[in-house]
Design a protein around this motif. Structure first.
Motif, PDB file in Angstrom:
ATOM      1  N   GLN A  94      32.362 -30.463 -10.765  1.00 53.13           N
ATOM      2  CA  GLN A  94      32.112 -31.096  -9.473  1.00 53.13           C
ATOM      3  C   GLN A  94      32.609 -32.542  -9.455  1.00 53.13           C
ATOM      4  OE1 GLN A  94      28.016 -30.717  -8.326  1.00 53.13           O
ATOM      5  NE2 GLN A  94      28.121 -32.330  -6.796  1.00 53.13           N
ATOM      6  N   HIS A  95      32.426 -33.259 -10.563  1.00 50.29           N
ATOM      7  CA  HIS A  95      32.736 -34.690 -10.595  1.00 50.29           C
ATOM      8  C   HIS A  95      33.961 -35.003 -11.456  1.00 50.29           C
ATOM      9  CE1 HIS A  95      29.307 -35.893  -8.204  1.00 50.29           C
ATOM     10  NE2 HIS A  95      28.539 -35.115  -8.931  1.00 50.29           N
ATOM     11  N   PHE A  96      34.906 -34.104 -11.501  1.00 55.47           N
ATOM     12  CA  PHE A  96      36.248 -34.316 -12.041  1.00 55.47           C
ATOM     13  C   PHE A  96      36.306 -34.453 -13.568  1.00 55.47           C
ATOM     14  CE2 PHE A  96      35.842 -37.229  -8.205  1.00 55.47           C
ATOM     15  CZ  PHE A  96      35.976 -36.207  -7.281  1.00 55.47           C
ATOM     16  N   ASN A  97      35.437 -35.332 -14.154  1.00 59.08           N
ATOM     17  CA  ASN A  97      35.402 -35.544 -15.605  1.00 59.08           C
ATOM     18  C   ASN A  97      36.740 -35.976 -16.193  1.00 59.08           C
ATOM     19  OD1 ASN A  97      32.815 -34.605 -15.234  1.00 59.08           O
ATOM     20  ND2 ASN A  97      32.828 -33.214 -16.981  1.00 59.08           N
ATOM     21  N   LEU A  98      37.486 -36.788 -15.458  1.00 61.07           N
ATOM     22  CA  LEU A  98      38.713 -37.381 -16.002  1.00 61.07           C
ATOM     23  C   LEU A  98      38.348 -38.588 -16.863  1.00 61.07           C
ATOM     24  CD1 LEU A  98      40.990 -37.322 -12.820  1.00 61.07           C
ATOM     25  CD2 LEU A  98      40.920 -35.641 -14.678  1.00 61.07           C
ATOM     26  N   PHE A  99      39.169 -38.861 -17.871  1.00 56.65           N
ATOM     27  CA  PHE A  99      38.955 -40.045 -18.711  1.00 56.65           C
ATOM     28  C   PHE A  99      39.477 -41.277 -17.953  1.00 56.65           C
ATOM     29  CE2 PHE A  99      39.353 -36.645 -21.942  1.00 56.65           C
ATOM     30  CZ  PHE A  99      38.105 -36.796 -22.547  1.00 56.65           C
ATOM     31  N   PRO A 100      38.609 -42.230 -17.619  1.00 53.57           N
ATOM     32  CA  PRO A 100      39.044 -43.358 -16.779  1.00 53.57           C
ATOM     33  C   PRO A 100      40.047 -44.284 -17.460  1.00 53.57           C
ATOM     34  CG  PRO A 100      36.799 -43.715 -17.580  1.00 53.57           C
ATOM     35  CD  PRO A 100      37.169 -42.306 -17.955  1.00 53.57           C
ATOM     36  N   HIS A 101      40.050 -44.313 -18.796  1.00 55.94           N
ATOM     37  CA  HIS A 101      40.925 -45.241 -19.519  1.00 55.94           C
ATOM     38  C   HIS A 101      42.291 -44.643 -19.831  1.00 55.94           C
ATOM     39  CE1 HIS A 101      39.069 -42.690 -22.531  1.00 55.94           C
ATOM     40  NE2 HIS A 101      39.969 -43.070 -23.416  1.00 55.94           N
ATOM     41  N   SER A 161      42.349 -40.814  -4.914  1.00 53.37           N
ATOM     42  CA  SER A 161      41.302 -40.317  -4.023  1.00 53.37           C
ATOM     43  C   SER A 161      40.551 -39.189  -4.721  1.00 53.37           C
ATOM     44  CB  SER A 161      41.912 -39.793  -2.727  1.00 53.37           C
ATOM     45  OG  SER A 161      42.644 -38.589  -2.978  1.00 53.37           O
ATOM     46  N   GLY A 162      39.409 -38.815  -4.155  1.00 55.21           N
ATOM     47  CA  GLY A 162      38.643 -37.715  -4.746  1.00 55.21           C
ATOM     48  C   GLY A 162      39.442 -36.425  -4.791  1.00 55.21           C
ATOM     49  N   GLY A 163      40.165 -36.131  -3.716  1.00 60.10           N
ATOM     50  CA  GLY A 163      40.970 -34.917  -3.691  1.00 60.10           C
ATOM     51  C   GLY A 163      42.069 -34.932  -4.729  1.00 60.10           C
ATOM     52  N   PRO A 186      33.734 -27.225  -6.879  1.00 60.77           N
ATOM     53  CA  PRO A 186      34.812 -28.214  -7.023  1.00 60.77           C
ATOM     54  C   PRO A 186      35.039 -29.103  -5.814  1.00 60.77           C
ATOM     55  CG  PRO A 186      35.716 -26.032  -6.617  1.00 60.77           C
ATOM     56  CD  PRO A 186      34.242 -25.844  -6.835  1.00 60.77           C
ATOM     57  N   THR A 187      34.468 -28.768  -4.657  1.00 63.70           N
ATOM     58  CA  THR A 187      34.692 -29.594  -3.466  1.00 63.70           C
ATOM     59  C   THR A 187      33.433 -30.310  -2.986  1.00 63.70           C
ATOM     60  OG1 THR A 187      34.266 -27.714  -1.981  1.00 63.70           O
ATOM     61  CG2 THR A 187      36.546 -28.074  -2.676  1.00 63.70           C
ATOM     62  N   SER A 188      32.315 -30.109  -3.647  1.00 65.38           N
ATOM     63  CA  SER A 188      31.051 -30.624  -3.103  1.00 65.38           C
ATOM     64  C   SER A 188      30.947 -32.143  -3.172  1.00 65.38           C
ATOM     65  CB  SER A 188      29.859 -29.979  -3.816  1.00 65.38           C
ATOM     66  OG  SER A 188      29.871 -30.301  -5.188  1.00 65.38           O
ATOM     67  N   GLU A 197      42.762 -29.906   0.682  1.00 63.70           N
ATOM     68  CA  GLU A 197      43.862 -30.031  -0.272  1.00 63.70           C
ATOM     69  C   GLU A 197      43.509 -29.415  -1.618  1.00 63.70           C
ATOM     70  OE1 GLU A 197      43.611 -34.575  -1.909  1.00 63.70           O
ATOM     71  OE2 GLU A 197      43.916 -34.370   0.253  1.00 63.70           O
ATOM     72  N   VAL A 198      42.232 -29.430  -1.968  1.00 63.31           N
ATOM     73  CA  VAL A 198      41.797 -28.797  -3.221  1.00 63.31           C
ATOM     74  C   VAL A 198      41.731 -27.279  -3.054  1.00 63.31           C
ATOM     75  CG1 VAL A 198      39.886 -28.578  -4.868  1.00 63.31           C
ATOM     76  CG2 VAL A 198      40.569 -30.846  -4.023  1.00 63.31           C
ATOM     77  N   LEU A 199      41.170 -26.826  -1.947  1.00 69.93           N
ATOM     78  CA  LEU A 199      41.077 -25.382  -1.711  1.00 69.93           C
ATOM     79  C   LEU A 199      42.456 -24.739  -1.613  1.00 69.93           C
ATOM     80  CD1 LEU A 199      38.125 -25.098   0.843  1.00 69.93           C
ATOM     81  CD2 LEU A 199      38.079 -24.735  -1.632  1.00 69.93           C
ATOM     82  N   SER A 200      43.444 -25.470  -1.101  1.00 70.57           N
ATOM     83  CA  SER A 200      44.796 -24.901  -1.002  1.00 70.57           C
ATOM     84  C   SER A 200      45.392 -24.664  -2.382  1.00 70.57           C
ATOM     85  CB  SER A 200      45.703 -25.805  -0.167  1.00 70.57           C
ATOM     86  OG  SER A 200      45.933 -27.040  -0.811  1.00 70.57           O
ATOM     87  N   VAL A 201      45.126 -25.559  -3.336  1.00 69.86           N
ATOM     88  CA  VAL A 201      45.590 -25.356  -4.710  1.00 69.86           C
ATOM     89  C   VAL A 201      44.895 -24.136  -5.318  1.00 69.86           C
ATOM     90  CG1 VAL A 201      45.675 -26.342  -7.035  1.00 69.86           C
ATOM     91  CG2 VAL A 201      46.134 -27.796  -5.059  1.00 69.86           C
ATOM     92  N   MET A 202      43.602 -24.008  -5.066  1.00 70.99           N
ATOM     93  CA  MET A 202      42.853 -22.872  -5.597  1.00 70.99           C
ATOM     94  C   MET A 202      43.340 -21.557  -4.987  1.00 70.99           C
ATOM     95  SD  MET A 202      39.080 -24.656  -5.591  1.00 70.99           S
ATOM     96  CE  MET A 202      38.210 -23.145  -6.013  1.00 70.99           C
TER      97      MET A 202
END
Length: 263
Positions: A94-101, A161-163, A186-188, A197-202
């Motif tokens: 839900q919250h991406f979990n990307l490494f910010p650094h 952006s979030g998307g 994944p979109t909440s 834009e996320v649902l289109s990838v899915m």
């Protein structure tokens, strides 16, 4: 997947009497389910029904209290090589979990490079690290082009952006060449204008045949993209059917009540 094919195929993922409790609070109640390769399974239900917990138990991010999870015929709950199986199960949070650094490109290639280097050592191959890094970078750039974010390769997550972050999270999982993709709402966390834009990838992944298990509140996606819908209520799978059966001819009273509130 049609019943005739199911009778001949081994489930990609199988759960047997899966239970999960947090302290004294039971969340999953003896769930047995089979997921077959190529299926697009969407899990719906009210908040607190156990949807995300069930999804996270499939790759043992949450350890079941009781029961078993099988992936490609191997019981994960007793596996000594769990990480090898997890590599085949992409997970989008839900919250991406990307490494910010790390840059977008590094976020995508980090796990894939590590996995290739580990396989290199384990199989006693002699592929140079520089070659592996270059190949994974090329694959990552191709994935970024696919989602229209090639120009963000050297950017950091804080500038997206979030998307955009969620699309990067999806291709980060795809870089591992998974057998199945697990999506946990994944979109909440996205603003409404970014959801599409996320649902289109899915949807594109679904159209290409990727096996997907998606926990979502996006009922239009569930109706139009899934091949199968599971309705969870009070820790159980209360209904399991095609989108037409679930949305157009619901028989379960709890399902009828839920749909009356969300449609």
């Amino acid at each position: 997947m049609c019943d005739a094919v199911k009778e001949q195929a081994e489930p990609l993922i199988k759960t047997v009497n899966l239970c999960k409790s947090f302290g004294e609070n039971p969340v999953l109640d003896h769930i047995s389910a089979d997921i077959y390769e190529g299926e697009k399974v969407v899990i719906i239900g009210p908040s607190g029904s156990g949807k995300s917990t069930f999804l996270r138990c499939l790759n043992l991010l949450e350890a079941p209290t009781e029961g078993s999870v099988f992936f490609e015929g191997t019981e994960l709950t007793n596996s000594s090589d769990l990480n090898e199986h997890r590599k085949k199960m992409g997970m989008v949070f839900q919250h991406f979990n990307l490494f910010p650094h790390l840059t977008v490109l590094k976020n995508i290639t980090l796990a894939a490079v590590d996995a290739r280097l580990h396989a290199n050592r384990k199989q006693k191959l002699k592929i140079p690290k520089k070659q592996i890094v270059a190949e994974e970078k090329e694959k990552a750039m191709a994935l970024l082009r696919r989602i229209g974010l090639e120009n963000k390769a050297d950017a950091y997550p804080s500038t997206l952006s979030g998307g955009q972050k969620q699309r990067v999270a999806i291709v980060r999982s795809l870089a591992m060449d998974p057998k199945v993709m697990l999506f946990d709402e994944p979109t909440s966390a996205l603003d409404p204008e970014m959801v599409g834009e996320v649902l289109s990838v899915m949807k594109e992944l679904a159209d290409e045949g990727m096996t997907m298990i998606v926990v979502t509140h996006e009922m239009r996606f569930a109706r139009n993209v899934s091949t199968r819908v599971l309705f969870m209520n009070e820790g159980k799978i209360a209904a399991d059917g095609t989108p037409q059966q679930i949305f157009d001819a619901p028989e379960n009273e709890a399902l009828k009540s839920f749909l009356s509130k969300v449609l």
